[in-house]
Design a protein around this motif. Structure first.
Motif, PDB file in Angstrom:
ATOM      1  N   LEU A 248     -22.820  48.948  31.070  1.00 59.14           N
ATOM      2  CA  LEU A 248     -23.735  47.386  30.927  1.00 59.14           C
ATOM      3  C   LEU A 248     -24.005  46.827  32.223  1.00 59.14           C
ATOM      4  N   GLN A 249     -23.414  46.817  32.889  1.00 55.12           N
ATOM      5  CA  GLN A 249     -23.032  46.543  34.348  1.00 55.12           C
ATOM      6  C   GLN A 249     -24.701  46.531  35.347  1.00 55.12           C
ATOM      7  N   THR A 250     -25.164  48.284  34.594  1.00 53.82           N
ATOM      8  CA  THR A 250     -26.022  48.847  36.105  1.00 53.82           C
ATOM      9  C   THR A 250     -27.387  48.615  35.018  1.00 53.82           C
ATOM     10  N   ALA A 251     -26.808  48.015  33.522  1.00 52.55           N
ATOM     11  CA  ALA A 251     -28.216  47.892  32.820  1.00 52.55           C
ATOM     12  C   ALA A 251     -28.898  46.669  32.989  1.00 52.55           C
ATOM     13  N   SER A 252     -28.071  45.612  33.184  1.00 48.13           N
ATOM     14  CA  SER A 252     -27.936  44.453  33.457  1.00 48.13           C
ATOM     15  C   SER A 252     -28.409  44.078  35.000  1.00 48.13           C
ATOM     16  N   GLU A 253     -28.589  44.653  35.905  1.00 46.55           N
ATOM     17  CA  GLU A 253     -29.163  44.986  36.861  1.00 46.55           C
ATOM     18  C   GLU A 253     -30.100  45.574  37.126  1.00 46.55           C
ATOM     19  N   LEU A 254     -30.773  46.351  35.885  1.00 42.18           N
ATOM     20  CA  LEU A 254     -32.459  46.803  35.806  1.00 42.18           C
ATOM     21  C   LEU A 254     -33.227  45.952  35.817  1.00 42.18           C
ATOM     22  N   TYR A 255     -32.362  45.434  34.690  1.00 46.08           N
ATOM     23  CA  TYR A 255     -33.710  44.078  33.816  1.00 46.08           C
ATOM     24  C   TYR A 255     -33.861  43.209  34.633  1.00 46.08           C
ATOM     25  N   GLY A 256     -32.943  42.868  35.281  1.00 39.69           N
ATOM     26  CA  GLY A 256     -33.183  41.631  36.594  1.00 39.69           C
ATOM     27  C   GLY A 256     -33.416  41.979  37.725  1.00 39.69           C
ATOM     28  N   GLY A 257     -33.693  43.174  38.210  1.00 36.03           N
ATOM     29  CA  GLY A 257     -33.850  43.478  39.680  1.00 36.03           C
ATOM     30  C   GLY A 257     -35.258  44.342  39.427  1.00 36.03           C
ATOM     31  N   GLN A 258     -34.771  45.438  38.873  1.00 38.04           N
ATOM     32  CA  GLN A 258     -36.835  46.385  38.498  1.00 38.04           C
ATOM     33  C   GLN A 258     -36.778  45.966  37.290  1.00 38.04           C
ATOM     34  N   LYS A 259     -36.466  44.953  36.928  1.00 39.82           N
ATOM     35  CA  LYS A 259     -37.942  44.243  35.379  1.00 39.82           C
ATOM     36  C   LYS A 259     -37.915  45.438  34.429  1.00 39.82           C
TER      37      LYS A 259
END
Length: 417
Positions: free
Chosen positions: A235-246
């Motif tokens: 979930l942390q990786t997913a959250s980073e991808l949503y925030g950083g790579q949109k």
């Protein structure tokens, strides 16, 4: 090998990629004669677990020079091999579309020769469909990490959506099971797509007639259960991808055991309910204002398999309840188990005109069997006195039933978690 035999092999090989749901965006292109759709765009057909089945979902080839241990198409696998030509994929897409079997194309591929050559072949399929056959339907292309930036930009010109599969949530997982891949190069490819999407949108807002670039955005997939990595890291990786790579979507795919697998891989799939819980948690990250660190704890880094993540959070944070539905802000209302995003929007409008009572919540079709323990209304709610019951979680556990990815498909579209 004839086309039908190739199709049998390459359609089966593509089933492991979950990231193929279309965007729901309008897909009509100017001057298109074939495949154009109006309004909500692609006409989806969903399986009970929420996956889109209205696309022709195939690999260009299942030959691959990589040796990813979790992949049935790895170079060391003895799986039957096949390869389409560009013209064969184009013909299949048009034939299936004209027969009303599909609404679009999802095309991925094993790595043949090198990333640039593979990306050229994938892009050529989309280009021929668009330019020579004036095909205006949905196209989703898998992007190859480490491919030349110009090739990826060319792909985005013809495709509605691009995706780069991150495959595994941590760099260490990739080092162990997919040594030819690395997380920084995958994230860099995503970042390049994200920046090009932003650049194109900015140009079009300023009135420039810039060519469209992946208007339905980008997505990715993570395999769940191939490594011991806990849900907290996923979930942390997913959250980073949503925030950083949109990213528009992160898809989760339960690991499926393959023949002659590496000894480091598990011998069986993880429980399907784990994939189900990750999708629910993902929805909470995107639409309910939750953070990954709120949904899992340091002591228990995996989501509960017994109850949904929102209910699990509420039970662990009972001091935040009960919530008065007549005075609480939107953020507080979204955290009440059984009340979804759509119901919250309606509730906020209704309470401008009247005080909310239990009957009003039931008319909104909230999941009252869950919500009743966590809310205060304008009338008496006897269930709220049971909020501190030690066995409340047991009372709220759903009865054993055939598992579906969402409790009901409307949950996937309405956000009712």
């Amino acid at each position: 090998m004839d086309v039908q035999d190739k199709l049998a092999i390459l359609a089966d090989a593509a089933k492991y990629d979950a990231s193929c749901a279309s965007s729901g965006s309008k897909t009509t292109r100017a001057g298109s004669d074939i495949g154009s759709t109006e309004g909500m765009g692609i006409c989806h057909s969903y399986t009970p677990d929420g996956r889109c089945i209205s696309l022709l979902k195939i690999l260009l080839t299942n030959f691959c020079v990589y040796d990813c241990q979790y992949c049935v198409n790895r170079i060391s696998s003895d799986t039957p091999r096949a390869r389409f030509t560009v013209s064969e994929v184009v013909s299949l897409t048009l034939d299936f579309y004209k027969r009303n079997y599909i609404e679009g194309l999802f095309l991925s591929s094993g790595i043949i020769q090198n990333p640039d050559y593979t990306m050229e072949q994938l892009t050529e399929v989309a280009k021929v469909l668009r330019e020579e056959h004036r095909y205006g339907g949905y196209i989703h292309l898998k992007t190859i990490p480490n491919a030349n930036k110009d090739l990826i930009e060319e792909a985005g010109r013809w495709a509605d959506r691009l995706s780069v599969n991150i495959e595994l949530p941590t760099e260490n997982d990739l080092v162990q099971l997919a040594p030819e891949k690395n997380k920084p190069s995958i994230v860099n490819a995503m970042q390049g797509i994200s920046e090009k999407i932003d650049e194109t949108c900015a140009d079009r807002k300023r009135g420039f007639k810039s060519p469209r670039f992946a208007p339905a955005g980008q997505s990715t997939q993570m395999i769940v259960g191939a490594t011991p990595t806990p849900d907290s890291q996923i979930l942390q990786t997913a959250s980073e991808l949503y925030g950083g790579q949109k990213l528009r979507r992160v898809y989760y795919s339960a690991y499926s055991p393959i023949p002659h697998a590496d000894a480091r891989l598990p011998g069986q799939s993880p429980p399907l309910v784990r994939e189900h819980r990750l999708y629910q948690a993902d929805w909470l990250l995107r639409f309910y204002g939750f953070k990954a660190t709120e949904l899992v704890t340091e002591t228990d880094q995996n989501l509960s398999l017994e109850v949904d993540p929102k209910l699990a959070w509420a039970l662990a944070n009972r001091h935040c309840f009960p919530v008065d539905v007549n005075t609480a802000c939107r953020e507080q209302l979204l955290r009440i188990p059984g009340i979804g995003a759509r119901s919250v929007a309606r509730l906020l409008k209704i309470r401008q005109l009247q005080n909310i009572r239990i009957s009003d919540l039931k008319k909104l079709k909230v999941a009252w069997n869950r919500a009743k323990y966590f809310v205060l209304t304008n009338d008496h709610n006897p269930a709220v006195k049971n909020l501190d019951m030690l066995d409340l979680e047991r009372k709220l556990r759903p009865a054993t039933q055939q598992l579906m990815l969402f409790d009901a498909m409307q949950s996937a579209t309405s956000g009712e978690v």
